[in-house]
Write a protein that holds these residues in place. Structure first.
Motif, PDB file in Angstrom:
ATOM      1  N   PHE A  96       0.820  -1.216   0.000  1.00  0.00           N
ATOM      2  CA  PHE A  96       0.000   0.000   0.000  1.00  0.00           C
ATOM      3  C   PHE A  96       0.850   1.261   0.000  1.00  0.00           C
ATOM      4  N   SER A  97       2.132   1.143   0.199  1.00  0.00           N
ATOM      5  CA  SER A  97       3.028   2.268   0.406  1.00  0.00           C
ATOM      6  C   SER A  97       3.062   3.214  -0.801  1.00  0.00           C
ATOM      7  N   PRO A  98       2.695   4.491  -0.646  1.00  0.00           N
ATOM      8  CA  PRO A  98       2.786   5.445  -1.765  1.00  0.00           C
ATOM      9  C   PRO A  98       4.200   5.586  -2.301  1.00  0.00           C
ATOM     10  N   GLU A  99       5.205   5.456  -1.427  1.00  0.00           N
ATOM     11  CA  GLU A  99       6.579   5.585  -1.877  1.00  0.00           C
ATOM     12  C   GLU A  99       6.937   4.530  -2.922  1.00  0.00           C
ATOM     13  N   VAL A 119      -1.268   4.768 -19.276  1.00  0.00           N
ATOM     14  CA  VAL A 119      -2.507   4.376 -19.950  1.00  0.00           C
ATOM     15  C   VAL A 119      -3.560   4.201 -18.856  1.00  0.00           C
ATOM     16  N   PRO A 120      -4.577   5.061 -18.807  1.00  0.00           N
ATOM     17  CA  PRO A 120      -5.529   4.990 -17.692  1.00  0.00           C
ATOM     18  C   PRO A 120      -6.237   3.637 -17.616  1.00  0.00           C
ATOM     19  N   VAL A 121      -6.322   3.111 -16.418  1.00  0.00           N
ATOM     20  CA  VAL A 121      -7.013   1.849 -16.166  1.00  0.00           C
ATOM     21  C   VAL A 121      -8.422   2.160 -15.691  1.00  0.00           C
ATOM     22  N   GLU A 122      -9.369   1.515 -16.306  1.00  0.00           N
ATOM     23  CA  GLU A 122     -10.764   1.716 -15.927  1.00  0.00           C
ATOM     24  C   GLU A 122     -11.013   1.115 -14.546  1.00  0.00           C
ATOM     25  N   ALA A 123     -11.612   1.889 -13.652  1.00  0.00           N
ATOM     26  CA  ALA A 123     -11.872   1.417 -12.282  1.00  0.00           C
ATOM     27  C   ALA A 123     -13.116   0.537 -12.289  1.00  0.00           C
ATOM     28  N   ARG A 124     -12.911  -0.769 -12.132  1.00  0.00           N
ATOM     29  CA  ARG A 124     -13.998  -1.738 -12.127  1.00  0.00           C
ATOM     30  C   ARG A 124     -13.795  -2.704 -10.961  1.00  0.00           C
ATOM     31  N   TYR A 125     -14.819  -3.510 -10.722  1.00  0.00           N
ATOM     32  CA  TYR A 125     -14.716  -4.611  -9.750  1.00  0.00           C
ATOM     33  C   TYR A 125     -14.361  -4.138  -8.345  1.00  0.00           C
ATOM     34  N   GLY A 126     -14.616  -2.887  -8.025  1.00  0.00           N
ATOM     35  CA  GLY A 126     -14.238  -2.364  -6.714  1.00  0.00           C
ATOM     36  C   GLY A 126     -12.837  -1.783  -6.671  1.00  0.00           C
ATOM     37  N   TRP A 127     -12.120  -1.781  -7.800  1.00  0.00           N
ATOM     38  CA  TRP A 127     -10.799  -1.154  -7.844  1.00  0.00           C
ATOM     39  C   TRP A 127     -10.951   0.346  -7.625  1.00  0.00           C
ATOM     40  N   MET A 128      -9.901   0.963  -7.109  1.00  0.00           N
ATOM     41  CA  MET A 128      -9.909   2.397  -6.846  1.00  0.00           C
ATOM     42  C   MET A 128      -8.774   3.082  -7.599  1.00  0.00           C
ATOM     43  N   PRO A 129      -8.961   4.341  -7.988  1.00  0.00           N
ATOM     44  CA  PRO A 129      -7.904   5.057  -8.713  1.00  0.00           C
ATOM     45  C   PRO A 129      -6.673   5.279  -7.838  1.00  0.00           C
ATOM     46  N   GLY A 130      -5.526   5.470  -8.505  1.00  0.00           N
ATOM     47  CA  GLY A 130      -4.324   5.881  -7.800  1.00  0.00           C
ATOM     48  C   GLY A 130      -4.509   7.255  -7.185  1.00  0.00           C
ATOM     49  N   ARG A 131      -3.621   7.613  -6.284  1.00  0.00           N
ATOM     50  CA  ARG A 131      -3.777   8.854  -5.507  1.00  0.00           C
ATOM     51  C   ARG A 131      -2.607   9.805  -5.779  1.00  0.00           C
ATOM     52  N   PRO A 132      -2.755  10.721  -6.735  1.00  0.00           N
ATOM     53  CA  PRO A 132      -1.670  11.666  -7.035  1.00  0.00           C
ATOM     54  C   PRO A 132      -1.233  12.478  -5.828  1.00  0.00           C
ATOM     55  N   GLU A 133      -2.182  12.802  -4.952  1.00  0.00           N
ATOM     56  CA  GLU A 133      -1.830  13.634  -3.799  1.00  0.00           C
ATOM     57  C   GLU A 133      -0.884  12.915  -2.844  1.00  0.00           C
ATOM     58  N   TRP A 134      -0.913  11.582  -2.853  1.00  0.00           N
ATOM     59  CA  TRP A 134       0.023  10.843  -2.005  1.00  0.00           C
ATOM     60  C   TRP A 134       1.436  10.920  -2.558  1.00  0.00           C
ATOM     61  N   ALA A 135       1.564  10.987  -3.884  1.00  0.00           N
ATOM     62  CA  ALA A 135       2.890  11.186  -4.476  1.00  0.00           C
ATOM     63  C   ALA A 135       3.450  12.539  -4.072  1.00  0.00           C
ATOM     64  N   ALA A 136       2.574  13.533  -3.990  1.00  0.00           N
ATOM     65  CA  ALA A 136       3.016  14.864  -3.576  1.00  0.00           C
ATOM     66  C   ALA A 136       3.465  14.854  -2.115  1.00  0.00           C
ATOM     67  N   GLU A 137       2.745  14.112  -1.301  1.00  0.00           N
ATOM     68  CA  GLU A 137       3.049  14.098   0.131  1.00  0.00           C
ATOM     69  C   GLU A 137       4.293  13.285   0.450  1.00  0.00           C
ATOM     70  N   TYR A 138       4.456  12.164  -0.221  1.00  0.00           N
ATOM     71  CA  TYR A 138       5.539  11.240   0.126  1.00  0.00           C
ATOM     72  C   TYR A 138       6.698  11.275  -0.860  1.00  0.00           C
ATOM     73  N   GLY A 139       6.562  12.048  -1.939  1.00  0.00           N
ATOM     74  CA  GLY A 139       7.614  12.118  -2.934  1.00  0.00           C
ATOM     75  C   GLY A 139       8.538  13.289  -2.704  1.00  0.00           C
ATOM     76  N   THR A 140       9.227  13.687  -3.771  1.00  0.00           N
ATOM     77  CA  THR A 140      10.147  14.811  -3.716  1.00  0.00           C
ATOM     78  C   THR A 140       9.777  15.802  -4.806  1.00  0.00           C
ATOM     79  N   ASP A 141      10.489  16.903  -4.863  1.00  0.00           N
ATOM     80  CA  ASP A 141      10.205  17.912  -5.882  1.00  0.00           C
ATOM     81  C   ASP A 141      10.334  17.338  -7.285  1.00  0.00           C
ATOM     82  N   ALA A 142      11.168  16.315  -7.439  1.00  0.00           N
ATOM     83  CA  ALA A 142      11.409  15.749  -8.767  1.00  0.00           C
ATOM     84  C   ALA A 142      10.182  15.057  -9.348  1.00  0.00           C
ATOM     85  N   VAL A 143       9.208  14.700  -8.492  1.00  0.00           N
ATOM     86  CA  VAL A 143       8.055  13.956  -9.000  1.00  0.00           C
ATOM     87  C   VAL A 143       6.829  14.840  -9.195  1.00  0.00           C
ATOM     88  N   GLN A 144       6.886  16.086  -8.844  1.00  0.00           N
ATOM     89  CA  GLN A 144       5.689  16.914  -8.874  1.00  0.00           C
ATOM     90  C   GLN A 144       5.091  17.044 -10.271  1.00  0.00           C
TER      91      GLN A 144
END
Length: 559
Positions: free
Chosen positions: A239-242, A261-286
């Motif tokens: 589950f780790s955003p890092e 390539v966007p994956v269609e959210a089906r079967y109870g799947w959930m989209p990725g969380r861009p805001e977690w990349a911002a929180e746990y990433g670095t300036d290089a990933v913004q």
């Protein structure tokens, strides 16, 4: 009983999930979910429904994201059934079937499974290739490649090469070569805590930071091996955003030719969380955050499976302006080109670079020959092999004496020491790489010119390919006795089993249509015999004078 989870993990998940945290934690008290995936290299879905020994009433519930996947009850114990030893299915956690479905493999593709052990996803890829194209299955852990090779062989895969290399070593040989690459990355394993409590102790040893650094290196080399127009799927069971959104953001920043390539959210799947990349990433990933919503997360409180993350990426060809969308069939909407071949496309030019690689533990170079078709080699190869007393001559004689004229093989025959393989035609030179399996291992030259057929050869055949074969039902005592390595004494009448044409449109056999009598005067019953369960091969025996000597290797026996 729910496992005892590390407090650091609990605190982080409560922060990430907010209002969904109680449902997430409650899922750890639920029973484990078990899944298996039938092997379409050996049987069809219809054939499986006819012989399925598991489930009650309505049978086994299907896994929605995989046409060949089914949930089973723990009490069914499919690993103990003879059909497991026939390679009719692979036992696999349901969520772990998702990445290959997203990869969009089609027959004829060149595919790399970069972190492949123990082989579940490689066998899933091979089934989608249906014997066409090339599968390279690699793992950098030497001790894990044994299980990887065996699972590929058990599934009857003919067009795979198994390697034991670091990604950067592969990139030197396979730069821009693969149409599809799967990176099921080593990770901190947070999504497996419910399935395997031992992963909790491993989580405390292998930090998220250490895993992130390793994943970044793996992805960098994977991107270099992807052909323009090709597809790369990155997946983890954490589950780790890092290790998830941040890993993809860094990759996109480093390789601007890649896009999600966007994956269609089906079967109870959930989209990725861009805001977690911002929180746990670095300036290089913004700058790469926005597309991350097109990646997908599987949460155990939302799907019938364990926790997973997956991202689908494509490498732009010159002139491409956008990627497609991954639809319900797992295929994207890109134009077909070098990264994706039509089913009726002409084969690529054959590439034969030098003499090939060297076997691990052997200094002898590979001997390569021309393509074999319709079960026989060309006359020039036969003559050369006999002149050199080469293992290829022994293999040729074995094929003439023990395989039917209708048995068809393709590939380049190669020899490592005394071992004979059929290697996918398009392989570049493997020189300098650590080779575990150079292709489909068909057997080994023996003393006195006697060829020893391999267990992988048996598993890749169908009953009609063998001149002599012996069939038992799954519930017959002889089946279990054979799997235990015992000598059998079958009735002579059973040795004269019929070899009819397969009647179910591609199935490798069935219960009743393969039974019958073969006139004794038309076949010599003495010799290598393919032993089958309900028409599906289990291994070799050698029949003589009413006795069948068991040829099942020790490592393949049911103990």
């Amino acid at each position: 009983m729910a496992p005892r989870l590390p407090q650091l993990f609990l605190d982080k998940m409560e922060h990430l999930l907010g209002a969904e945290f109680p449902a997430f934690i409650a899922s750890y008290g639920d029973s484990r979910l078990y899944g298996l995936r039938i092997n379409s290299l050996k049987l069809t879905s219809g054939s499986w429904r006819d012989i399925n020994p598991f489930g009650e009433g309505e049978g086994m519930p299907p896994i929605p994201w995989t046409a060949e996947g089914y949930y089973y009850d723990e009490k069914d114990r499919p690993g103990k059934h003879p059909y497991y030893h026939a390679g009719l299915y692979y036992i696999q956690e349901p969520s772990a079937m998702v990445p290959v479905e997203l990869l969009g493999v089609r027959p004829g593709d060149r595919v790399l499974d970069l972190c492949a052990a123990p082989g579940g996803k490689s066998t899933q890829i091979a089934a989608k290739l249906q014997g066409r194209g090339v599968l390279v299955s690699n793992d950098n852990a030497r001790e894990r490649t044994k299980a990887l090779a065996k699972n590929i062989e058990l599934a009857g895969v003919r067009n795979a090469v198994v390697l034991n290399e670091e990604p950067h070593r592969l990139a030197d040989t396979f730069a821009g070569w693969f149409d599809r690459i799967l990176v099921d990355a080593p990770c901190s394993g947070e999504g497996m805590f419910r399935k395997e409590e031992s992963m909790i102790a491993e989580w405390e040893k292998h930090s998220v930071e250490r895993c992130s650094a390793m994943q970044r290196d793996i992805l960098r080399h994977a991107a270099a091996m992807l052909a323009p127009g090709g597809t790369l799927v990155y997946s983890t069971c954490t589950f780790s955003p890092e290790e998830n959104e941040c890993a993809i953001a860094r990759l996109l920043a480093e390789f601007p030719e890649l896009e999600v390539v966007p994956v269609e959210a089906r079967y109870g799947w959930m989209p990725g969380r861009p805001e977690w990349a911002a929180e746990y990433g670095t300036d290089a990933v913004q700058t790469a955050m926005h597309p991350l919503a097109g990646t997908v997360r599987l949460w155990p409180h939302r799907v019938k499976g364990e926790g997973h993350y997956a991202a689908v990426l494509t490498k732009r060809r010159s002139g491409d302006d956008q990627a497609g969308r991954v639809g319900e069939d797992g295929h994207d909407g890109r134009k077909r080109g070098s990264g994706e071949r039509a089913l009726n496309a002409e084969p690529r030019d054959r590439r034969r670079h030098g003499s090939g690689g060297k076997a691990m533990g052997s200094g002898k170079p590979i001997v390569r020959g021309p393509e074999r078709s319709s079960g026989r080699y060309s006359e020039p190869l036969r003559k050369a092999a006999k002149e050199e007393a080469d293992p290829l001559a022994q293999w040729q004689r074995f094929a003439e004496e023990n395989l039917t004229a209708g048995a068809e093989f393709t590939g380049v025959p190669v020899v490592y020491g005394t071992r004979v393989y059929l290697q996918p035609e398009e392989m570049p030179s493997l020189d300098g790489l650590k080779v575990v399996r150079a292709g489909w291992f068909v057997g080994e030259a023996g003393s006195g010119g006697k060829f020893q057929p391999s267990q992988p050869l048996a598993m890749g055949l169908k009953a009609a390919d063998a001149v002599r074969w012996l069939n038992f039902r799954a519930d017959e005592p002889e089946t279990l006795r054979f799997l235990r390595g015992e000598t059998l004494h079958p009735d002579a009448e059973r040795m004269n089993a019929a070899i009819p044409a397969v009647s179910d449109g591609g199935s490798r056999g069935g219960k009743d249509e393969l039974r019958g009598k073969f006139p004794a005067e038309t076949v010599n019953t003495k010799g290598y015999t393919l032993v089958c369960v309900d028409g599906y091969p289990l291994g070799w025996g050698k029949y003589s004078g009413g006795m069948l000597k068991n040829g099942l290797p020790a490592g393949w026996r049911r103990m």
